[in-house]
Design an enzyme around this catalytic site. Structure first.
Site, mmCIF file in Angstrom:
data_model
loop_
_atom_site.group_PDB
_atom_site.id
_atom_site.type_symbol
_atom_site.label_atom_id
_atom_site.label_comp_id
_atom_site.label_asym_id
_atom_site.label_seq_id
_atom_site.Cartn_x
_atom_site.Cartn_y
_atom_site.Cartn_z
ATOM 1 C CD GLU A 72 -4.700 2.366 2.720
ATOM 2 O OE1 GLU A 72 -5.153 2.172 1.566
ATOM 3 O OE2 GLU A 72 -3.843 1.624 3.250
ATOM 4 C CD GLU B 109 -4.977 -1.482 6.035
ATOM 5 O OE1 GLU B 109 -5.980 -0.800 6.292
ATOM 6 O OE2 GLU B 109 -4.583 -1.696 4.873
#
Length: 478
Positions: free
Chosen positions: A237, A332
């Site tokens: 991220e 994810e």
């Protein structure tokens, strides 16, 4: 006299009957034909009373016309090859599972990673390079006192993971030696960052080369432990620098890091580990496209990884259409404490499993495999609402949560090496189909509607008629 005559006639008739008995033709009893089941299927419903349960009804292919909609599976149309389905084995997941007693723990690992009848056959794992936010505290493999540096990486050590993650990975590999492992950092060592913190900041340009060697050393040290890292992403991220740990890395920074440092370092070390870019939400396709459009970075990149906390899963096809020779990975998605079993089952099957696969992903991964009843461990500021696929309640007790069933409906039936094939969708029935290496056809269906749906599964010109309840998911195999 009359009585005598009648008696004589009766005797005469009886004698004739006995001497010339009529032989009736032999008749074979008509036995109803018995249908043989041709399609097995497993069901989970949102009412929480059927959990990955094999159904007993007979499904046999036929050609009797009906008015129900068709889900047509076409094995002549093929798409991507599948690498697997699974979870992230966070440090906290390993620590939580290790709280089980030896027998229960071994049984659980066989159930998760084995290929027995009661196993769900997880085939892909994501792990963190250093700590994720689902460790008790942040760390890297080269932490130093403030003010010190180690450009030679002489103090690099896997020590923080030697008690939990690494031993568990070895046990998993003993159960399934073919399992693939993706490794991702949440933060480099703080001395490499411009803010000297595990939270946020960016990699200092003077440490790009050192950090590339950090990845090389990590892959080599894991190999020394018998653990092969199939792929890495440069940063989890990269556009979310507020987590603990975390780091901001722009698309331009990632491109420079890959083309000038990470890619060449892997080549110099003869590493075959894949470099997968981005590893963040579907709302920013510009990020991976910028790197793939960089002619110097592109050759080092295997593909792009995505999460779905923002954006639309169909953006994966946008990337595929722009760069069809590059792979896609869904890496994810978490189930949270505020979600419901029915709501999460529907949404994740529709988007994470079916949606990612229909949009060219090679993997579909849920977030953390396990944690305790209080959703621990997590770092200060880390995710306190992330519900594991399993809840470990104590030494001899664990619960299977919705994330377990989300993954199991694919992992148990679609092994690595399977190929996605064509299947259509109706208004409420979301579908994805596969051909396995053993030539089985697997069809996953999620009923996104509010009523039971009757339909046909059509293959090779014949069909079976079946139904699926509102909010339920079923996996069919033939």
């Amino acid at each position: 006299m009359i009585l005598y005559s009648l008696l004589s006639l009766s005797i005469s008739l009886f004698s004739c009957s006995s001497s010339s008995e009529t032989v009736l033709p032999e008749v074979t009893p008509k036995v109803p034909s018995v249908q043989v089941n041709e399609v097995d299927y497993w069901l989970t419903n949102g009412s929480k009373n059927i959990f990955l349960q094999k159904q007993t009804g007979i499904l046999a292919f036929g050609s009797t016309y009906n008015v129900y909609p068709n889900i047509e599976v076409d094995a002549t149309q093929t798409f991507q090859t599948i690498d697997g389905f699974g979870f992230t084995l966070t440090g906290g997941s390993a620590q939580s599972i290790n709280k089980l007693n030896s027998q229960k723990r071994n049984e659980l690992l066989q159930e998760l990673f084995g290929k027995n009848d009661n196993s769900i056959a997880i085939s892909y794992l994501r792990i963190s390079i250093g700590a994720s936010d689902l460790n008790a505290s942040p760390f890297s493999y080269n932490d130093l006192p403030a003010g010190q540096t180690d450009v030679a990486l002489s103090q690099f050590s896997l020590h923080p993971d030697l008690n939990d993650v690494i031993p568990m990975l070895k046990e998993i590999l003993a159960i399934n030696p073919q399992i693939k492992i993706l490794a991702t950092p949440w933060s480099p060592p703080t001395w490499m960052k411009d803010n000297n913190s595990f939270i946020g900041g960016s990699l200092k340009t003077e440490y790009y080369g050192v950090y590339a060697n950090y990845f090389v050393k990590y892959i080599q040290k894991m190999k020394d432990e018998g653990i092969v890292i199939s792929a890495i992403t440069p940063q989890n991220e990269p556009l979310h620098p507020g987590n603990n740990p975390s780091m901001f890395m722009s698309a331009q920074q990632q491109a420079v890091f890959i083309k000038n440092h990470l890619g060449p370092a892997f080549a110099a070390a003869n590493l075959t580990t894949k470099i997968i870019i981005y590893d963040h939400n579907c709302d920013r396709p510009d990020y991976p496209l910028a790197i793939l459009n960089d002619v110097a970075a592109n050759p080092f990149v295997d593909g792009s990884a995505f999460h779905l906390y923002a954006g639309d899963i169909n953006v994966l096809s946008t990337i595929h259409n722009a760069f069809p020779n590059k792979n896609l990975y869904f890496t994810e998605q978490y189930t949270g404490t505020s979600g419901t079993f029915e709501g999460d089952l529907k949404w994740h099957l529709k988007n994470v499993i079916i949606g990612s696969m229909r949009n060219w992903s090679k993997v579909a991964l849920e977030w953390n495999l396990a944690n305790d009843a209080n959703f621990r461990p997590y770092t200060p500021g880390g995710c306190s609402t992330c519900k594991g696929g399993l809840t470990i309640n104590g030494a001899d007790s664990f619960e299977r949560n919705v994330g377990y069933y989300i993954i199991a409906h694919a992992s148990k039936f679609v092994p690595a090496g399977s190929v996605r094939i064509a299947s259509n969708q109706t208004a409420n029935l979301n579908t994805v189909a596969f051909k396995t290496p053993t030539e089985k056809t697997v069809l996953i269906i999620e009923n996104d509607g509010s009523a039971n749906e009757l339909f046909n599964i059509k293959s090779n010109g014949k069909w079976v008629t079946t139904s699926i309840g509102a909010g339920a998911v079923a996996t069919f195999i033939w």
